[in-house]
Design a protein around this motif. Structure first.
Motif, short mmCIF file in Angstrom:
data_model
loop_
_atom_site.label_atom_id
_atom_site.label_comp_id
_atom_site.label_asym_id
_atom_site.label_seq_id
_atom_site.Cartn_x
_atom_site.Cartn_y
_atom_site.Cartn_z
N ASP A 166 0.82 -1.19 0.00
CA ASP A 166 0.00 0.00 0.00
C ASP A 166 0.86 1.25 0.00
OD1 ASP A 166 -2.69 -1.22 2.12
OD2 ASP A 166 -2.27 -1.47 -0.01
N ILE A 167 0.44 2.23 -0.79
CA ILE A 167 1.10 3.53 -0.77
C ILE A 167 0.49 4.34 0.37
CG2 ILE A 167 1.31 5.72 -1.98
CD1 ILE A 167 1.59 4.23 -4.54
N LEU A 168 1.31 4.81 1.26
CA LEU A 168 0.83 5.62 2.38
C LEU A 168 0.65 7.07 1.97
CD1 LEU A 168 3.03 4.14 5.25
CD2 LEU A 168 0.73 3.45 4.53
N SER A 169 1.54 7.57 1.12
CA SER A 169 1.42 8.96 0.69
C SER A 169 2.24 9.21 -0.55
CB SER A 169 1.88 9.91 1.81
OG SER A 169 3.25 9.74 2.07
N LEU A 170 1.86 10.28 -1.25
CA LEU A 170 2.63 10.80 -2.36
C LEU A 170 3.11 12.16 -1.92
CD1 LEU A 170 3.46 10.18 -5.31
CD2 LEU A 170 1.42 11.40 -6.05
N ARG A 171 4.43 12.35 -1.94
CA ARG A 171 5.02 13.52 -1.30
C ARG A 171 5.80 14.38 -2.31
NH1 ARG A 171 6.30 14.27 4.06
NH2 ARG A 171 5.67 12.12 4.46
N ALA A 172 5.53 15.69 -2.26
CA ALA A 172 6.35 16.65 -2.99
C ALA A 172 7.28 17.31 -1.98
CB ALA A 172 5.47 17.70 -3.66
N ARG A 173 8.57 17.29 -2.25
CA ARG A 173 9.55 17.84 -1.31
C ARG A 173 10.42 18.87 -2.01
NH1 ARG A 173 13.03 13.41 1.41
NH2 ARG A 173 11.12 13.13 2.62
N GLY A 174 10.37 20.12 -1.51
CA GLY A 174 11.16 21.19 -2.11
C GLY A 174 10.85 21.39 -3.57
N LEU A 175 9.57 21.22 -3.94
CA LEU A 175 9.19 21.21 -5.36
C LEU A 175 9.06 22.62 -5.92
CD1 LEU A 175 8.34 18.96 -7.46
CD2 LEU A 175 6.00 19.71 -7.03
N ALA A 176 9.72 22.87 -7.04
CA ALA A 176 9.57 24.12 -7.79
C ALA A 176 8.99 23.78 -9.16
CB ALA A 176 10.91 24.84 -7.95
N LEU A 177 7.91 24.46 -9.53
CA LEU A 177 7.23 24.14 -10.79
C LEU A 177 7.97 24.69 -12.00
CD1 LEU A 177 3.50 24.69 -9.77
CD2 LEU A 177 4.91 22.64 -9.58
N ARG A 178 8.74 25.74 -11.79
CA ARG A 178 9.60 26.24 -12.86
C ARG A 178 10.75 27.00 -12.22
NH1 ARG A 178 6.23 31.14 -15.87
NH2 ARG A 178 6.21 32.61 -14.13
N ALA A 179 11.77 27.30 -13.00
CA ALA A 179 12.95 27.98 -12.47
C ALA A 179 12.56 29.32 -11.86
CB ALA A 179 13.97 28.19 -13.59
N GLY A 180 13.02 29.56 -10.65
CA GLY A 180 12.76 30.82 -9.97
C GLY A 180 11.48 30.84 -9.15
N ALA A 181 10.64 29.81 -9.30
CA ALA A 181 9.39 29.77 -8.53
C ALA A 181 9.67 29.30 -7.11
CB ALA A 181 8.39 28.84 -9.21
N ALA A 182 8.85 29.76 -6.17
CA ALA A 182 9.04 29.38 -4.78
C ALA A 182 8.78 27.89 -4.59
CB ALA A 182 8.10 30.18 -3.89
N PRO A 183 9.70 27.17 -3.96
CA PRO A 183 9.49 25.74 -3.71
C PRO A 183 8.49 25.51 -2.58
CG PRO A 183 11.55 26.43 -2.74
CD PRO A 183 11.01 27.63 -3.46
N PHE A 184 7.91 24.33 -2.57
CA PHE A 184 6.96 24.00 -1.50
C PHE A 184 6.97 22.49 -1.26
CE2 PHE A 184 4.67 23.75 -5.50
CZ PHE A 184 3.90 22.60 -5.38
N ASP A 185 6.46 22.12 -0.10
CA ASP A 185 6.28 20.72 0.27
C ASP A 185 4.79 20.42 0.32
OD1 ASP A 185 9.03 20.62 0.63
OD2 ASP A 185 8.92 20.80 2.80
N GLU A 186 4.42 19.19 -0.02
CA GLU A 186 3.02 18.81 0.06
C GLU A 186 2.93 17.29 0.16
OE1 GLU A 186 -0.54 19.01 0.89
OE2 GLU A 186 0.36 20.96 0.36
N VAL A 187 1.90 16.80 0.84
CA VAL A 187 1.67 15.37 1.00
C VAL A 187 0.22 15.05 0.67
CG1 VAL A 187 1.70 13.39 2.56
CG2 VAL A 187 3.43 15.19 2.79
N VAL A 188 0.02 14.03 -0.16
CA VAL A 188 -1.32 13.51 -0.43
C VAL A 188 -1.41 12.15 0.23
CG1 VAL A 188 -2.97 12.81 -2.18
CG2 VAL A 188 -1.44 14.74 -2.63
N GLY A 189 -2.30 12.02 1.19
CA GLY A 189 -2.39 10.78 1.95
C GLY A 189 -3.47 9.85 1.44
N ALA A 190 -3.45 8.63 1.96
CA ALA A 190 -4.45 7.64 1.60
C ALA A 190 -5.83 8.09 2.07
CB ALA A 190 -4.09 6.29 2.23
N GLY A 191 -6.83 7.86 1.24
CA GLY A 191 -8.21 8.10 1.63
C GLY A 191 -8.66 9.54 1.59
N GLU A 192 -7.87 10.43 1.02
CA GLU A 192 -8.31 11.83 0.93
C GLU A 192 -8.44 12.25 -0.52
OE1 GLU A 192 -5.80 14.91 2.41
OE2 GLU A 192 -3.96 14.07 1.60
N ILE A 193 -9.30 13.23 -0.75
CA ILE A 193 -9.48 13.81 -2.08
C ILE A 193 -8.99 15.24 -2.02
CG2 ILE A 193 -11.08 14.31 -3.96
CD1 ILE A 193 -12.98 12.24 -2.83
#
Length: 247
Positions: free
Chosen positions: A3-30
């Motif tokens: 089972d996957i417990l979570s999908l995690r974004a760590r220090g993610l920047a969507l493009r060069a120069g954009a502010a990075p962020f962390d985020e977690v998507v857990g099991a059973g949530e929309i």
């Protein structure tokens, strides 16, 4: 598959120069994704799916106490992540194939345990998901182009559900479908979450996100502008975050 417990974004920047962020998507949530067109929410969804490389940071699957980096779409699928694209005609369906072939194309290996495709096994699995998603099709061997847009969308969803993913990424899944199909899809999404699947839903309709999702991530200028949940989730607060102002 564990089972996957979570999908995690760590220090993610969507493009060069954009502010990075962390985020977690857990099991059973929309989790809903919102933003003005082109402000990064679709890029984020594709990064979660392994289709787009981050400008910085990582996308990680956390399971059984360990983390694995997702670096490609193939690796994401192998680790239980499924992605339903926005443009079903251009990137989803195979218009020259039948309904059954479109459904089964992602799970061919399961139909050929001895090296030969079992038509009965494939048909049985299709019937299960046809009933669950209320797919209206004249017969399994009919061309998929004979189906309505909503039923084509259901076939695509059934294709990925048959792969038994642990996390489902949906890019505007009700775009261009009728009200009845929307109701069916909403019910399926809620049931999947109750069964422990995590879902990320990008929608161009704020009302849909508020109706369906447990929380919403709002993107602006290729950065995460707001995280909203509970009483914070209103049309006014989402629109305010999209335009960079207080509600």
């Amino acid at each position: 598959m564990a089972d996957i417990l979570s999908l995690r974004a760590r220090g993610l920047a969507l493009r060069a120069g954009a502010a990075p962020f962390d985020e977690v998507v857990g099991a059973g949530e929309i989790v809903g994704l919102a933003g003005l067109d082109g402000h990064g929410q679709q890029t984020f969804l594709k990064m979660l799916a392994g289709l787009t490389a981050p400008a910085a940071g990582d996308i990680l699957v956390e399971r059984d106490g360990t983390e694995e980096r997702i670096g490609s779409f193939r690796r994401a699928v192998a680790r239980g992540v499924a992605y339903l694209p926005r443009d079903r005609r251009a990137t989803g369906i195979f218009p020259t194939l039948s309904v059954l072939d479109n459904f089964a194309i992602a799970t061919v290996g399961r139909d050929a345990p001895a090296g030969l495709i079992s038509a009965g096994r494939r048909r049985s699995r299709y019937e299960h998901y046809r009933e669950r998603l209320s797919i209206v099709a004249p017969r399994p061997d009919a061309p998929i182009t004979t189906l309505s847009g909503g039923n084509q969308q259901k076939v695509l969803l059934a294709r990925w559900l048959a792969a038994e993913p642990k996390l489902l990424l949906l890019d505007d899944p009700t775009r261009g479908v009728d009200v009845a199909t929307r109701r069916v899809l909403y019910g399926v999404f809620r049931d999947l979450a109750k069964e422990g699947m995590g879902l990320v839903v990008l929608s161009s309709e704020i009302e849909e996100i508020l109706l369906l999702c447990d929380r919403v991530l709002v993107f602006r200028e290729h950065a995460l502008a707001a995280r909203l949940s509970g009483a914070e989730m209103t049309t006014e607060t989402v629109i305010a975050a999209m335009f960079g102002r207080a509600a």
